[in-house]
Design an enzyme around this catalytic site. Structure first.
Site, short mmCIF file in Angstrom:
data_model
loop_
_atom_site.label_atom_id
_atom_site.label_comp_id
_atom_site.label_asym_id
_atom_site.label_seq_id
_atom_site.Cartn_x
_atom_site.Cartn_y
_atom_site.Cartn_z
N GLY A 1 0.82 -1.21 0.00
CA GLY A 1 0.00 0.00 0.00
C GLY A 1 0.85 1.25 0.00
N GLY B 1 1.00 5.22 1.49
CA GLY B 1 0.49 6.18 2.45
C GLY B 1 0.89 7.57 2.03
N ASP B 2 0.68 8.48 2.93
CA ASP B 2 1.02 9.87 2.69
C ASP B 2 2.52 10.08 2.57
OD1 ASP B 2 -0.92 11.64 2.30
OD2 ASP B 2 -0.85 12.56 4.30
N ILE B 3 3.25 9.26 3.27
CA ILE B 3 4.69 9.54 3.32
C ILE B 3 5.55 8.42 2.74
CG2 ILE B 3 4.51 11.10 5.29
CD1 ILE B 3 5.52 8.78 7.01
N THR C 1 5.74 4.27 0.58
CA THR C 1 5.14 3.08 -0.02
C THR C 1 5.61 1.87 0.75
OG1 THR C 1 5.34 4.22 -2.13
CG2 THR C 1 4.84 1.88 -2.21
N LYS D 1 8.91 -0.20 4.38
CA LYS D 1 8.33 1.11 4.04
C LYS D 1 9.44 1.99 3.46
CE LYS D 1 5.24 4.62 5.83
NZ LYS D 1 4.21 4.84 6.83
N ASP E 1 -4.58 9.08 15.30
CA ASP E 1 -5.11 8.63 14.01
C ASP E 1 -5.74 7.25 14.10
OD1 ASP E 1 -5.77 9.04 11.39
OD2 ASP E 1 -3.85 8.39 10.58
N1 LIG Z 1 3.51 -3.83 8.67
C1 LIG Z 1 2.65 -3.92 7.68
N2 LIG Z 1 2.20 -5.11 7.27
C2 LIG Z 1 1.31 -5.20 6.27
N3 LIG Z 1 0.81 -4.17 5.61
C3 LIG Z 1 1.22 -2.94 5.96
C4 LIG Z 1 2.15 -2.75 7.01
N4 LIG Z 1 2.36 -1.43 7.17
C5 LIG Z 1 1.61 -0.84 6.26
N5 LIG Z 1 0.93 -1.72 5.52
C6 LIG Z 1 0.00 -1.44 4.45
O1 LIG Z 1 0.54 -0.43 3.67
C7 LIG Z 1 -0.38 0.62 3.52
C8 LIG Z 1 0.37 1.92 3.61
O2 LIG Z 1 0.79 2.07 4.91
P1 LIG Z 1 1.34 3.44 5.46
O3 LIG Z 1 1.55 3.30 6.91
O4 LIG Z 1 2.48 3.87 4.64
O5 LIG Z 1 0.24 4.40 5.09
P2 LIG Z 1 -1.19 4.63 5.66
O6 LIG Z 1 -1.41 3.80 6.88
O7 LIG Z 1 -2.13 4.34 4.55
O8 LIG Z 1 -1.21 6.13 6.08
P3 LIG Z 1 -0.18 7.32 6.02
O9 LIG Z 1 -0.72 8.17 4.95
O10 LIG Z 1 -0.29 7.93 7.32
O11 LIG Z 1 1.19 6.87 5.75
C9 LIG Z 1 -1.38 0.47 4.63
O12 LIG Z 1 -2.64 0.82 4.21
C10 LIG Z 1 -1.31 -0.97 5.01
O13 LIG Z 1 -2.34 -1.67 4.37
#
Ligand SMILES: Nc1ncnc2c1ncn2[C@@H]1O[C@H](COP(=O)(O)OP(=O)(O)OP(=O)(O)O)[C@@H](O)[C@H]1O
Length: 825
Positions: free
Chosen positions: A448, A450-452, A454, A470, A566
């Site tokens: 996935g 996120g804001d900051i 991938t 990440k 959050d």
């Molecule tokens: N440890 C993990 N194990 C499995 N999937 C994860 C994990 N961490 C993040 N993800 C997946 O990756 C996606 C992106 O995560 P990330 O934390 O970068 O962004 P977010 O939670 O969508 O919000 P933000 O915009 O604050 O970063 C999440 O929606 C989640 O489904």
């Protein structure tokens, strides 16, 4: 002096016994005799509030004595702790310990459970159970010295020893060379900590504390009892007030808060209404589930500089936060250097290998936990005005300086994961290559965006170990002024050691990107899981399970001074074993926290003897693995619900058991930023008022509502309406599905619009845990409970990237594009 006054639980008694035997060479039989005498000499307090636990325990153990004849001395009640002359009293000690255990037991017992299952490492680690024991002993010993009788002394200040436990040099020598840390080649990874710590020490963090310089220096000697040195100092009164303290005071009566003035929102200056079109809404889609119904809630981040709202103007003239007009504003900071921030933390990491491979050559800093600054600080909020931008810039500088300090503080062991094989895998690669780099990972799938950054599912090549990787493009974040958010997330991740929070195995940076190597959660998130439920909501026992785990995670974060800000189902990932993992800390607010022990002023009740027919419900059950300790009245996840309202406890928080309550709530945390997720925003955030720890309890209420009813309570047809509802609309519950009165009562307590009156705002999770909704739940064993649902097998079979994921705002950092070729498996 009687070395065994008071009572202690069996586990500790055994340890004490071992210790004494080793020390004195006492044979079990003579020791047993001695102990018998002690038991006989136990001062019996027959009546009143000190009767209950002590007497019951004595009876219990005497019964055990008779049953097991003379052989099982180790199972007998041992007397450790203060005599009756103690300022607290025997029962008080017992109850205090119960209180402390009640607080940390979930953690301690979880660790104990995991340790039972794990092989010995040969390394001495500070166990959290040990920390709790020390905490208890320190409290008891100090209270003993106070000379106060039970009930006296309204404000007993007790210092808590929070120092690294002695690390045996011999132990470190025993570490095979094969697992010792390789020299890190990178020149930027200077051993920054060498001047701060010399011996190989580990430290345990369970509270946010500040060690004074003297304290730290006193505790640094590597080869001899650091605990002792600090305790001696404390006895001499040398430690200054910045050492961690516990206040053994009274519970603030509810009436004390009634006098507080409710902020009058009508007096607030007006601000412009929010324009929906300018809300930075990022509908994130799960890679595996791209149905419309799975659209997630968008995250909001905005600047400071609040302006007041005028509640009389609704709708377009809501008077909501002006920054809602533009929730994200990019302003490149002149000080932004995409590499520096990474290096600051890298230096720390370079000086310490994966924690499972501690050795004496590793300089591990003395823990200076949670000492970030005297005031709350937060990151990642951009500003609308140039003035604020400057403020942000200077704050960034401070953060940069503090990052070393906090990162030093964050070098802690992670006992609950210390035996995880993934540490070994990472260490193996580090040994082979000198350091960890992106090229050592095989990217299997994008999880996935996120804001900051991938997030990728990645395998560490040659190890079969899966991680969530990440990847953050520093240049991109720098240009959008989000770098501090990434830094906040990294720093918080480095602090965490909790079964319901992610483990950061490693992180590394290069010029343009930085990577967090985290625990991979294969089960999707609670948002997806909820969508799969009939009626798209969880039934109450299931919701209770997830709520309990989230509450424990939030409690732990608050103890570390972190206000999460959050909470939403999308951020709660499901592990392979079905337990949860709270993720995503880039919007969190960090602050200081002063742990307190609050003593109930209400009369101490005798333990309720309302027992069910379950054989383990009585005091006669001595099975240490009994999932239902004697004080548990109802099964763990199916509360005894009395539908009759008249039988409801009018005060949902019942401190009437007389047990001291441990409270570690960052009540001083303050921010005026507009951060969070629209439907989850607390009214004080919407109104651009200062907010603090109470926002997490608001979001917990919304979260609970959503789990139970399948929707959030204040959602409107548009963003503006939603925000207006948050501020003005009364809470209502749908008729279906029907939930218990305890559930609605808890939600009502959490969704109080005025944060001053919100459940949890002053006493934190302690208050919420004691609500009738959670009645009978064994907090210590939540982690051991079989989760209501296990992720389906296909959920965690890595697949190749999905084409739909191109919705990511930033596919992946261009600077590392070459490395990020997803590989088929
Ligand atoms: N440890 C993990 N194990 C499995 N999937 C994860 C994990 N961490 C993040 N993800 C997946 O990756 C996606 C992106 O995560 P990330 O934390 O970068 O962004 P977010 O939670 O969508 O919000 P933000 O915009 O604050 O970063 C999440 O929606 C989640 O489904």
């Amino acid at each position: 002096m009687d070395p065994y006054p008071g009572t202690c639980e069996i586990v500790e008694a055994m340890e004490e016994f071992d210790c004494i035997q080793r020390h004195r060479g006492t044979s079990p039989s003579s020791f047993e005799l001695g102990m018998k005498e002690k038991v006989v000499k136990l001062p019996s307090v027959k009546a009143g509030k000190y009767y209950s636990m002590e007497d019951e325990l004595n009876k219990l153990f005497e019964a055990i004595d008779l049953r097991v004849s003379q052989r099982s001395v180790l199972k007998r009640p041992m007397r450790v702790g203060p005599s009756q002359a103690s300022g607290i009293g025997i029962s008080e000690c017992g109850t205090l310990k119960q209180a402390l255990r009640g607080l940390s037991i979930s953690h301690a017992s979880e660790m104990a459970a995991s340790k039972r299952l794990s092989k010995p490492t040969g390394l001495t680690r500070v166990s959290e159970a040990g920390a709790i024991k020390r905490l208890y002993k320190t409290v008891v010993v100090k209270a003993e010295g106070s000379g106060l009788l039970p009930g006296e002394g309204k404000e007993i200040l007790v210092e808590i020893s929070h120092v690294p436990e002695k690390y045996s040099a011999s132990n470190s020598e025993k570490v095979p060379k094969s697992i010792q840390k390789p020299k890190i080649k990178s020149s930027k990874k200077t051993a920054h900590l060498s001047s701060q710590s010399t011996g190989a020490t580990t430290s345990t963090v369970s509270l946010t504390t500040t060690l004074s310089e003297e304290h730290r220096n006193a505790s640094i000697p590597s080869d001899a009892g650091k605990d002792m040195s600090v305790r001696k100092l404390k006895q001499k009164g040398k430690l200054n007030s910045s050492t961690s303290t516990l206040e053994l005071g009274e519970i603030v009566p509810a009436s004390a808060e009634v006098g507080r003035e409710t902020p009058s929102i009508s007096s607030s200056p007006c601000s412009n209404a929010i324009s929906r079109s300018t809300v930075n809404t990022v509908h994130r889609m799960k890679p595996l589930f791209m149905k419309k119904s799975l659209i997630k809630k968008s995250k909001l981040v905005s600047a400071t500089s609040p302006s007041r709202c005028n509640p009389e103007e609704k709708g377009n003239s809501l008077g909501l936060h002006p920054n809602q007009k533009k929730l994200v504003k990019n302003s490149a900071s002149p000080a932004c250097n995409s590499t520096n921030l990474g290096i600051a933390v890298d230096q720390i990491h370079a000086s310490k290998p994966p924690l499972s491979t501690n050795n004496s050559s590793d300089s591990t800093a003395d823990a200076q936990v949670g000492n970030y600054s005297s005031t709350s600080r937060e990151k990642g909020e951009s500003s609308l005005s140039s003035k604020s931008s400057i403020g942000d810039y200077s704050r960034s500088t401070v953060i940069s300086e503090e990052s070393n300090q906090s990162a030093v503080a964050c070098i802690i062991s992670r006992p609950h994961m210390s035996n995880d094989l993934r540490w070994d895998a990472i260490h193996f690669v580090e040994m082979q290559h000198g350091c960890l780099e992106l090229k050592h990972f095989k990217l299997l799938r994008r999880l996935g965006c996120g804001d900051i950054g991938t997030v990728y599912l990645a395998e560490l090549k040659g190890t079969n170990s899966l991680f969530a990787l990440k990847i953050v493009d520093n240049e991109l974040l720098c240009s959008s002024n989000k770098l501090p958010r990434a830094q906040t997330e990294r720093e918080i991740l480095q602090m965490l050691d909790h079964p319901f929070l992610p483990t950061l195995f490693s992180h590394f940076s290069a010029e343009n990107y930085s990577c967090l190597v985290m625990e991979y959660c294969p089960g999707g998130d609670l948002h997806i899981l909820r969508q799969r439920q009939p009626g798209r909501s969880f039934c109450e026992p299931v919701a209770r399970f997830y709520l309990a785990e989230v509450l424990l995670a939030l409690e732990y974060l608050h103890m570390l001074g972190v206000v999460y800000r959050d909470l939403k189902p999308e951020n709660i990932l499901v592990r392979e074993d079905g337990h949860i993992m709270l993720s995503d800390f880039d919007l969190s607010l960090r602050s200081t926290v002063s742990p307190k022990v609050l003593k109930s002023t209400s009369s101490i009740k005798e333990p309720t003897k309302k027992l069910s027919s379950h054989p383990c419900m009585g005091f006669s059950c001595i099975d240490p693995f009994c999932p239902r300790p004697s004080w548990v009245q109802v099964p763990c996840f199916s509360p005894k619900v009395n539908k009759s309202e008249k039988n409801l406890n009018p005060d949902p928080v019942d401190f009437g058991d007389g047990l001291p309550q441990f409270v570690a709530e960052p009540t001083s945390a303050r921010s005026n930023s507009f951060v969070g997720t629209l439907e989850y925003l607390a009214p004080e955030i919407v109104k651009a008022e200062d907010h603090g720890n109470a926002v997490d309890w608001w979001t917990f209420g919304i979260f609970m509502y959503e789990l139970l009813f399948g929707k959030t309570p204040f959602k409107g047809t548009g963003d503006e309406e939603t925000l207006a509802n948050v501020v003005f609309q009364n809470l209502e519950f749908p008729k279906t599905p029907s939930v218990s009165i305890h559930a609605t009562d808890l939600i009502k307590g959490l969704l109080v619009k005025d944060p001053n009156y919100r459940l949890g705002s002053t006493k934190g999770a302690t208050e919420i845990r004691q609500h009738r909704f959670f009645e009978g739940l064994n907090w210590a064993l939540v982690r051991c409970t079989i989760p209501p649902e296990l992720p389906k097998a296909q959920d965690h079979v890595p697949t190749t990237d999905s084409p739909d994921e191109k919705q990511c705002q930033h596919d992946f950092p261009t600077s590392v594009a070459g490395c990020l070729k997803l590989e088929d498996i």
